[in-house]
Design a protein around this motif. Sequence first.
Motif, mmCIF file in Angstrom:
data_model
loop_
_atom_site.group_PDB
_atom_site.id
_atom_site.type_symbol
_atom_site.label_atom_id
_atom_site.label_comp_id
_atom_site.label_asym_id
_atom_site.label_seq_id
_atom_site.Cartn_x
_atom_site.Cartn_y
_atom_site.Cartn_z
ATOM 1 N N VAL A 1 23.502 26.071 114.400
ATOM 2 C CA VAL A 1 22.266 25.493 114.940
ATOM 3 C C VAL A 1 21.677 26.401 116.018
ATOM 4 N N VAL B 1 29.261 24.797 113.099
ATOM 5 C CA VAL B 1 28.009 24.041 113.190
ATOM 6 C C VAL B 1 27.294 24.368 114.497
ATOM 7 N N LYS C 1 17.952 19.230 119.117
ATOM 8 C CA LYS C 1 18.467 19.700 117.825
ATOM 9 C C LYS C 1 19.844 20.328 117.974
ATOM 10 N N ALA D 1 23.102 18.323 116.059
ATOM 11 C CA ALA D 1 23.914 18.980 115.035
ATOM 12 C C ALA D 1 25.403 18.841 115.345
ATOM 13 N N ALA E 1 22.904 22.507 109.712
ATOM 14 C CA ALA E 1 22.778 22.816 111.137
ATOM 15 C C ALA E 1 21.845 24.005 111.349
#
Length: 210
Positions: free
Chosen positions: A88, A84, A63, A67, A10
Motif C-alpha cells: 500500500v 501488505v 488508505k 490496508a 493493497a
Amino acid sequence: MIEILAVAAAYLLGSIPFAVLSSRLFGLADPRTYGSGNPGATNVLRSGNKKAALVTLLGDALKGWLAVFLAQHFGLSDATIALVALAVFLGHLFPLFLKFKGGKGVATAAGVLLALDPWLGLLTLATWLLVAYVSRYSSLAALLAALLAPLYAATLHGADSLFGVVVLIALALIAKHWGNLQRLMAGQEGRIGGNKPPAAQETPRKKKKR
C-alpha cells in the motif's frame, strides 16, 4: 492465492490519488502542475485551500491504515501483513493510476504505522508534527520522522518483521525526499503553506475581441 490477492489489493488501494481527486472535488488545478508537482497534501496546501489539503491528508493516511487493518482483521500471517504494508505504501509512491509517478508517502506511511502499532505510529507522527511546527518545513519533519521511526520500532519490538518493514519504509521516504534535503541545505526549500501556485494568484484573463 489469498495472500497474493491481499498484496495486489493493497497496492491498488495505495494507488488511489487523493491529491488529484480532492483537487477536482474543490475545483482546483491538478497538484502535479504547480509547486513541487508532488501529488500530496503539502503541495495541495499551496493552492490555499486547506479543506482540499485536509481531505488529501486524511485520504492518504486512511488508505495506509485500512490496508493493514484489513489484513490483520482477516487473520493473515505476519509475513503477509508486512507485504501488505509495503504494497500500500509503494502503491502511493508508484501509483498505477498516475503512470507510477506518485507522492512522497508521508501520510500513507503514518497510516501504515498506526495500524501496525498505534504507539509506533503516534511517536512517529508526534515527531513529524513537532518538527513541522517548529521549522515549518514538511520535508525536514518527514526526514527526521523517517530516521527515528526505526529506532522507535526497535525499542518497542526489537528486530522483528515489523522492524524490517519500518526500515524499508524509512529508506524509501528518505530517498523520495533526497531532492528536498538538497534544497534544505541550499536554503531553497519552501515552507508549509507558502508558494501558492501561479494559477491561484493570477486574475482571470480578459477575452480578446474578435
